[in-house]
Design an enzyme around this catalytic site. Structure first.
Site, PDB file in Angstrom:
ATOM      1  N   HIS A 245      -7.164   0.508   2.657  1.00 50.77           N
ATOM      2  CA  HIS A 245      -6.425  -0.021   1.513  1.00 50.77           C
ATOM      3  C   HIS A 245      -6.443   1.116   0.490  1.00 50.77           C
ATOM      4  CE1 HIS A 245      -6.706  -4.430   2.845  1.00 50.77           C
ATOM      5  NE2 HIS A 245      -6.945  -3.636   3.875  1.00 50.77           N
TER       6      HIS A 245
ATOM      7  N   HIS B  73       0.816  -1.207   0.000  1.00 48.28           N
ATOM      8  CA  HIS B  73       0.000   0.000   0.000  1.00 48.28           C
ATOM      9  C   HIS B  73       0.857   1.268   0.000  1.00 48.28           C
ATOM     10  CE1 HIS B  73      -3.771  -2.137   1.813  1.00 48.28           C
ATOM     11  NE2 HIS B  73      -3.611  -2.378   0.535  1.00 48.28           N
TER      12      HIS B  73
END
Ligand SMILES: Cc1cc2nc3c(=O)[nH]c(=O)nc-3n(C[C@H](O)[C@H](O)[C@H](O)COP(=O)(O)OP(=O)(O)OC[C@H]3O[C@@H](n4cnc5c(N)ncnc54)[C@H](O)[C@@H]3O)c2cc1C
Length: 566
Positions: free
Chosen positions: A545, A501
């Site tokens: 996310h 991420h």
């Protein structure tokens, strides 16, 4: 959109108003929004192939099979001192739709105070939660879950849009573990509350993630539905951006090639070039073009045009650990052939789920946790609506007697959502096809370790809830006798990894700030005609996310660009 497989196929004589380098999450969204003005021609240049060349991308449950294939750049980091000098694989999609064509499709927005913090630290008021939320909802097409028995109590309709492009679906599917997890929220509500819907800007607690009948990506939801004024050039890498005059800083020309040794060609944009090549590709293009820290560029043999020491710095990433617990709850393993048949005929079943236990918990560590008391670290979050740690409940795996695992195991990832460690992306040479040096800085800072360590302890507290008594027996990974700070830290250094991420390698900052790569209007500082629209501009990691935050930044950018030329 009209697709071209090589530059030779592009029609001659067309002048593109905007050229977007990279057809991923940020690039597909900004190209789609700009092309809503039918007067503008947009060219998207993507290094990879079409997502339609890989049918597996359509099946949500196949995402773990798609890394380490031809549709991935397959990066590897430099050895990470925080991880006992292990180098870790770092997946980034090389395909239309970018990582949204091969990711786990988790839809999370982050917290209200986080977006308000983005507005504050960057000076872009459009990034405030109240401004971004309507844009995210407008782009959303919320629908019935393929497997849900009932949606009631599992989402808040006030925070979802039904008329947009990106398919999201109501969460919840039946599994005994999921029901126990819900019960644990009643038993230990302070640390592990139930959260009806993370999308409301206060993502604290346990909830279900959305299963989806079929992947909805930046390519399928956005770019794939554009008209003839969008041209998409595949299998073509943007190698550099070039100034329009020999000593100028107006970068409206892209240089492209199909691979090492290929002939390099140039295409000029009438209005702007937008870099959307992601956290590694974007700083690499900037540095190869002479926009970066002078000493980095000197070392690589690239002439500096704009000396900006922030290019490629400030890279940060969620850091994760894998834990398992012995259990007698039903395993979630399934027969892939049967599951594929089910998916093919009804778009239901295990292959609609990214994780078989499709639940996550966002946890705020208790205020008396050691990082914030005895260890003296200040809270790394933007506010009390923001979690420190995430648990992703992955699956229940079968016993593995050959490796001494006599029972089935609940498999969980524990993630520190707000590391303060920073890494970098730095070109090694002037060859645009050579991969840059990537340092994600995982667990470099002591505080990041402390928070992740407390995340493991928090997970152990969760599984001590009465409802799990007789069903979950004890920690297998890390072993139950790994309890001291020292032992947990050695475990995390030996096994921790990236949650893929990354953000921040071309960070946004206020105009005139002494740090940062782009101004609040997404323009590259010290240049004209050049912007960045992708995850690299996000200055701080979200409690989410990262694809939806990237869509959010891209929506804000699209509005600003469209308004400027309207
Ligand atoms: C395996 C995996 C699982 C993930 N799961 C989730 C999830 O479930 N939910 C979530 O929210 N996030 C998830 N993410 C993260 C999320 O997908 C990314 O944060 C997001 O895609 C970033 O968008 P981007 O536009 O910055 O870059 P990308 O989506 O990576 O797009 C960049 C594009 O640019 C292209 N490109 C790069 N360099 C060049 C060049 N020089 N010339 C031309 N084209 C170029 C690339 O091929 C790519 O198509 C996951 C990521 C991975 C890798």
């Amino acid at each position: 959109a009209v697709i071209f497989q090589s530059i030779d196929a592009l029609p001659p004589g067309i002048e593109y108003d905007f050229i977007v380098a990279g057809g991923g999450v940020g690039g597909s969204l900004v190209a789609t929004r700009l092309a809503q003005n039918q007067k503008w021609n947009v060219l998207v240049v993507e290094a990879g192939a079409s997502n339609e060349d890989f049918w597996e991308t359509r099946v949500p449950g196949f995402w773990p099979l798609l890394g380490k294939t031809a549709m991935d750049w397959n990066y590897t980091t430099v050895p990470q001192p925080g991880l006992n000098n292990r180098a870790v694989d770092y997946s980034r999609a090389k395909v239309l739709g970018g990582c949204s064509s091969h990711n786990a499709m988790i839809y999370t927005r982050g917290s209200k105070s986080e977006w308000n913090q983005y507005a504050e630290v960057t000076g872009n008021k459009g990034l405030k939660w109240n401004s971004v939320l309507p844009l995210l909802m407008k782009a959303e097409k919320w629908g019935q879950s393929p497997n849900a028995s009932s949606n009631t109590g599992h989402y808040n309709p006030a925070f979802h849009g039904k008329g947009g492009e990106l398919l999201t679906q109501a969460p919840y599917s039946i599994h005994p573990f999921n029901d126990m997890l819900m019960q644990s929220s009643k038993e230990l509500p302070d640390e592990f509350p139930f959260d009806e819907d993370w999308s409301d800007g206060t993502p604290i607690g346990t909830s279900a993630i959305s299963p989806e009948a079929e992947r909805s990506s930046a390519a399928t939801a956005f770019l794939g539905n554009t008209g003839k004024n969008v041209h998409v050039l595949l299998h073509t890498q943007v190698t550099r951006v070039l100034p329009t005059t020999s000593h100028g800083t107006e970068f409206r020309i892209i240089e492209v090639g199909s691979g090492p040794g290929s002939k390099l060609r140039q295409i000029k944009a009438k209005r702007e070039v937008i870099l959307s090549s992601g956290i590694f590709g974007t700083p690499q293009i900037l540095q190869n073009s002479g926009i970066g820290k002078q000493s980095d560029l000197d070392a690589a043999g690239v002439r500096t045009i704009v000396d900006n020491p922030s290019v490629g710095k400030n890279l940060s990433d969620h850091v994760s650990a894998f834990a398992t617990f012995s259990t007698n709850i039903a395993v979630t393993t399934y027969n892939q052939t049967v599951a594929l048949q089910e998916w093919n005929t009804t778009r239901t079943g295990p292959l609609t789920r990214s994780f078989q236990l499709n639940h996550m918990s966002f946890i705020r560590l208790p205020e008396d946790s050691p990082p914030f008391t005895t260890e003296g670290f200040s809270d790394p979050t933007s506010g009390k609506d923001t979690p420190h740690v995430e648990f992703t409940f992955f699956a229940i795996g079968s016993p593995d007697p050959a490796n001494g695992v006599v029972n089935a195991t609940v498999q969980v990832y524990v993630i520190n959502l707000h590391p303060i460690s920073r890494g970098s992306v730095t070109i090694k040479s002037s060859d645009p096809f050579e991969y840059p040096s990537i340092d994600v800085g995982l667990l470099a800072e002591k505080m990041d370790m402390s928070v992740l360590r407390e995340g493991i302890r928090s997970l152990r507290r969760l599984f001590s809830a009465p409802v799990f008594n007789g069903s979950i027996f004890g920690s297998v990974i890390p072993p139950a006798n790994v309890t001291s700070d020292e032992d947990l830290e050695s475990f995390l250094r030996a096994t921790g990894g990236t949650w893929l991420h990354g953000v921040g390698s071309a960070s946004m900052s206020p105009k005139g700030a002494r740090w940062g790569v782009v101004d609040p209007d997404f323009r590259v500082k010290g240049t004209k005609g050049l912007r960045v629209v992708d995850a690299s501009v996000i200055p701080l990691l979200p409690s989410a996310h990262t694809q939806v935050p990237t869509y959010g930044f891209a929506e804000v950018a699209s509005l600003m660009i469209a308004q400027q030329y309207a």
